[in-house]
Scaffold this active site. Structure first.
Site, mmCIF file in Angstrom:
data_model
loop_
_atom_site.group_PDB
_atom_site.id
_atom_site.type_symbol
_atom_site.label_atom_id
_atom_site.label_comp_id
_atom_site.label_asym_id
_atom_site.label_seq_id
_atom_site.Cartn_x
_atom_site.Cartn_y
_atom_site.Cartn_z
ATOM 1 N N ARG A 1 0.725 -1.346 -0.238
ATOM 2 C CA ARG A 1 -0.144 0.050 -0.025
ATOM 3 C C ARG A 1 1.114 1.280 -0.104
ATOM 4 O O ARG A 1 0.774 2.027 -0.808
ATOM 5 C CB ARG A 1 -0.721 -0.234 1.237
ATOM 6 C CG ARG A 1 -2.019 0.944 1.313
ATOM 7 C CD ARG A 1 -2.643 0.575 2.667
ATOM 8 N NE ARG A 1 -2.934 -0.612 2.641
ATOM 9 C CZ ARG A 1 -3.919 -1.411 2.218
ATOM 10 N NH1 ARG A 1 -5.130 -0.627 1.540
ATOM 11 N NH2 ARG A 1 -4.156 -2.667 2.334
ATOM 12 N N THR A 2 1.778 1.335 0.905
ATOM 13 C CA THR A 2 2.598 2.465 1.085
ATOM 14 C C THR A 2 3.414 2.697 -0.297
ATOM 15 O O THR A 2 3.663 3.758 -0.805
ATOM 16 C CB THR A 2 3.250 2.335 2.294
ATOM 17 O OG1 THR A 2 2.674 2.205 3.386
ATOM 18 C CG2 THR A 2 4.248 3.878 2.510
ATOM 19 N N ARG B 1 11.456 2.264 3.712
ATOM 20 C CA ARG B 1 10.840 1.909 4.747
ATOM 21 C C ARG B 1 11.318 0.624 4.983
ATOM 22 O O ARG B 1 11.998 -0.222 4.385
ATOM 23 C CB ARG B 1 9.328 1.331 4.012
ATOM 24 C CG ARG B 1 8.709 0.757 5.069
ATOM 25 C CD ARG B 1 7.030 -0.050 4.510
ATOM 26 N NE ARG B 1 6.427 -0.228 5.465
ATOM 27 C CZ ARG B 1 5.313 0.205 5.787
ATOM 28 N NH1 ARG B 1 5.076 1.431 5.618
ATOM 29 N NH2 ARG B 1 4.572 -0.274 6.844
ATOM 30 N N HIS C 1 5.939 7.020 11.406
ATOM 31 C CA HIS C 1 5.440 6.876 9.988
ATOM 32 C C HIS C 1 4.695 8.116 9.651
ATOM 33 O O HIS C 1 3.426 8.445 9.633
ATOM 34 C CB HIS C 1 4.438 5.661 10.023
ATOM 35 C CG HIS C 1 3.812 5.251 8.543
ATOM 36 N ND1 HIS C 1 4.465 5.675 7.239
ATOM 37 C CD2 HIS C 1 3.125 4.284 8.171
ATOM 38 C CE1 HIS C 1 3.998 5.040 6.455
ATOM 39 N NE2 HIS C 1 2.927 4.230 6.602
ATOM 40 N N LYS D 1 26.429 -8.889 -1.045
ATOM 41 C CA LYS D 1 28.030 -8.711 -1.122
ATOM 42 C C LYS D 1 28.622 -7.940 0.162
ATOM 43 O O LYS D 1 29.825 -7.686 0.130
ATOM 44 C CB LYS D 1 28.478 -7.916 -2.299
ATOM 45 C CG LYS D 1 28.163 -8.455 -3.509
ATOM 46 C CD LYS D 1 28.571 -7.932 -4.759
ATOM 47 C CE LYS D 1 28.175 -8.329 -5.921
ATOM 48 N NZ LYS D 1 28.094 -7.518 -7.218
#
Lengths: 339, 339, 339
Positions: free
Chosen positions: B61-62, B111, B144, B90
């Protein structure tokens, strides 16, 4: 005047005029993109073009560099980065998959774990009625030509006030045996005059005989040493590479002694004031992050140069280099490089 | 007149003038986008800009909200949504990865599952020569901020004929203990006058003391109850949240009694006729889908507001807010909201 | 004059006027895109539109075809190709996920492993205040309407000098029992006059009774045979399909005898000089790659037609077909097809 470019598979086809043109194009591009007007002009060059980024061998850095190079020119991109989502689970051959990609796009950028697959894709394209250019973004251990091009550009640009690459002493340190970037860069050196190479590595990671034979054939002098301190004062450029642990079969990389083969504030003073430090990134312990703030640290700029060189390559493939040279004269106020 | 915006890391930097400006910008944007002429004008604002969406913590959604917010403005996006395809295999450090992203793009939206990583990325940017803005799209349990902004917008807009958020009674129901959206929204309330909060949750999921202490410091009255039926008639807004099962260590969420803590046609009548129901989505059993058709159900509109608020944030970061205010006066016929 | 198009769920809604219009639109589009001027005009048609490509069932070919069809028109795309990165891990329902996608975009293209999900998504859209069109890019074994449309286009275009599909003899070979492309194509045949079908398959993979009953209802004659050699000389088109091994429950596909059911240089001579060979791809051993160079091999062109037919479908959904017909008269020099 350099020739045309279609596929970009290895470093073989790049002669001095083409290298010089691509470097000049890259510098002009960066200048144009500095202004909003210029950036807008660039992204209007190829909005109708479509690229496929086929990366069954994941590589965040190279992927992002190419994806954003496309975006600079307005090119729309499609991607495959996870082999598991591909239709190859239905048993399609490599050739059929590549021909399918070519049905939808105007250029294919590909990176595979297997050597020779980009060359195979290019050969396929040369057999079909609607071929599209193939750009090799790394195939197996052997070739990574666009990395070599951005390395050449970074060297050439860093030494722009000192005659370019010609006549410079370039040290290469680290896992020279398995690092394709240093191997490709060595191949490119045949195009420059008076270059001297110093290979700095412990014996198990020394440069391979094939490259040394190639340098000998082209009359490019090189020496080998396991003592960084002795080499440092002579260098115009130190090209550092990471251990290629992904090719380890029995933990070979663990034998690397970073005390001997790394650059850090303690040995930085041995490097000339106008020398540069390069690294293809990602880095391991071979460069101390404290070096990042040194003005000779060129690796972050080198990374960014990579995107611009790839823009130049795309422009050359789509035969738009003249548009850049005319755009540059319109919008470009000659000035210093952005960081 | 609100100040500039660069990084968006937490809710701290958002004062009332900035919140009001972002809300106004969002409303104008939505108006502009209603016509094809306006939508075309918007997507010509930033076609030369490039964004990186770095989502090692998956969030459909975000991610979609930000990706499409970029597309509204013509911004080209690159994405990492699967940590396994990243070059971190790596062994690159977080700082080096973030600096690499910044080499190619003009803004990074990120996020992460770990708290504090967006702040760390912003601090890194502030140390390097070519910093790009960092937008926190959720980091760990703590912050958030863009969700809080879209929640503020939805409240403000829903009450636009009734004086906005000031003076309203806002209920928050569900897993208040672990839900970062309600925590962030509480923090934002310090910018509004006369707001009263009612926390509706069973004891194990009650709001944490730190937020309650913060509310007390700002003189914002709140009450706590485990009886939804008693709270409902007083509310102007009911903000429902789902159980944060992903933070369960021993199946705590299973103790939630949705018979007591959910909204459904049976208790909807207790809610005022001009109240609204919000939810950050995705929802679980705490809102019966039969509520969706009630005119007070605002959560789908709230979700869509999220995209537009993110467009506003991007515009503010790229300092194009004045362009919107002048565009709006050109193409915007004042009218009702689209659904 | 054909009607409007909103959702594209199955082959039911496609009557002859709509099919003819879509075919004509596709041919015009291809002509327009041949010049750079035309390609630029196309990509300026929908730069403000946003599409969601929801592919929880991975399909490289169909994904790329739709993604690039969007790019031809300037449409910005968001994608979900890996169900594991989706927010469904938080337990969201299918309906809520689809409604979320619709919050951010203007059209949803979806491909699911379950039958009926595209229809369910369309029904959901028809219930909400801001519906967006749903395009079925394959759902389960039952429907793949855009494949049927591109097949119709390829047939119609290949026979453009011989009266189109009407009156042709079309052979279908391979796993007819489980291949949704041949099933959908059979359904489309009700729109054409005088078509005769020959099903060529071993008994365990014979066409299912439901399709045969449907053909009988529409008065479309068909015969069945297990002998390719006998059928070949009569065919105007041979539509070859692969074994649908993904639906095997006990290795059924291993019983296929490719010696009997494949096309290769050895039996190509039995095919008429003006016949065509089609295949939805990817192919297995049922077409020898040596056939690719035969002028009757139409499958690679068919694949490319797929992208253009999907551009036509998008244009029709966004009601821009008139723009194409006027663009075509401006920039289109009538000429032969590109390869």
């Amino acid at each position: 005047m350099a020739g045309q470019l279609f596929h970009v598979i290895d470093t073989q086809g790049f002669d001095r005029p083409l290298l010089d043109e691509l470097c000049e194009l890259t510098t002009r591009l960066r200048g144009i993109a500095k202004t909003q007007e210029g950036a807008l002009a660039l992204q209007q060059l190829l909005p109708h073009a479509r690229a496929m980024l086929y990366f069954p061998q994941p590589s965040t850095r190279t992927f992002l560099s190419f994806n954003n190079a496309c975006h600079v020119l307005g090119i729309r991109t499609s991607e495959i980065r996870d082999p598991a989502t591909s239709s190859e689970v239905k048993g399609e051959t490599f050739d059929d998959s590549l021909r399918t990609f070519s049905s939808y796009v105007d250029v294919i950028v590909m990176r595979t774990p297997e050597a020779g697959y980009a060359a195979r894709a290019a050969a396929l394209m040369d057999r079909i009625p609607r071929p599209v250019p193939i750009i090799n973004a790394g195939s197996g251990k052997d070739q990574h030509p666009t990395q070599a091009l951005l390395d050449v550009y970074t060297l050439e640009r860093s030494f722009s006030l000192r005659g370019g690459i010609d006549g410079k002493v370039i040290g290469m340190m680290g896992d020279l045996k398995r690092g394709r970037t240093v191997r490709s860069l060595c191949s490119m050196m045949r195009n420059y005059r008076g270059v001297r190479l110093i290979f700095i590595a412990p014996e198990p990671f020394a440069m391979e005989p094939d490259i040394k034979a190639q340098l000998a054939r082209h009359g490019i002098p090189f020496t080998e040493t396991a003592r960084l301190a002795e080499a440092l004062p002579a260098l115009d450029a130190l090209y550092v590479t990471r251990m290629q642990t992904e090719w380890d079969t029995a933990g070979e990389s663990r034998s690397m002694d970073y005390g001997q083969f790394s650059i850090h504030p303690g040995n930085l003073r041995q490097l000339k004031a106008d020398a540069i430090i390069m690294h293809p990134l990602p880095r391991g312990p071979e460069i101390d992050p404290a070096v990042d703030n040194d003005p000779r640290a060129m690796y972050w700029r080198q990374e960014r140069n990579g995107m611009w060189m790839r823009v130049a390559i795309l422009l050359k493939i789509f035969r738009l280099e003249d548009r850049i040279f005319s755009l540059a004269s319109e919008v470009l106020p000659a000035g210093p490089d952005p960081p």
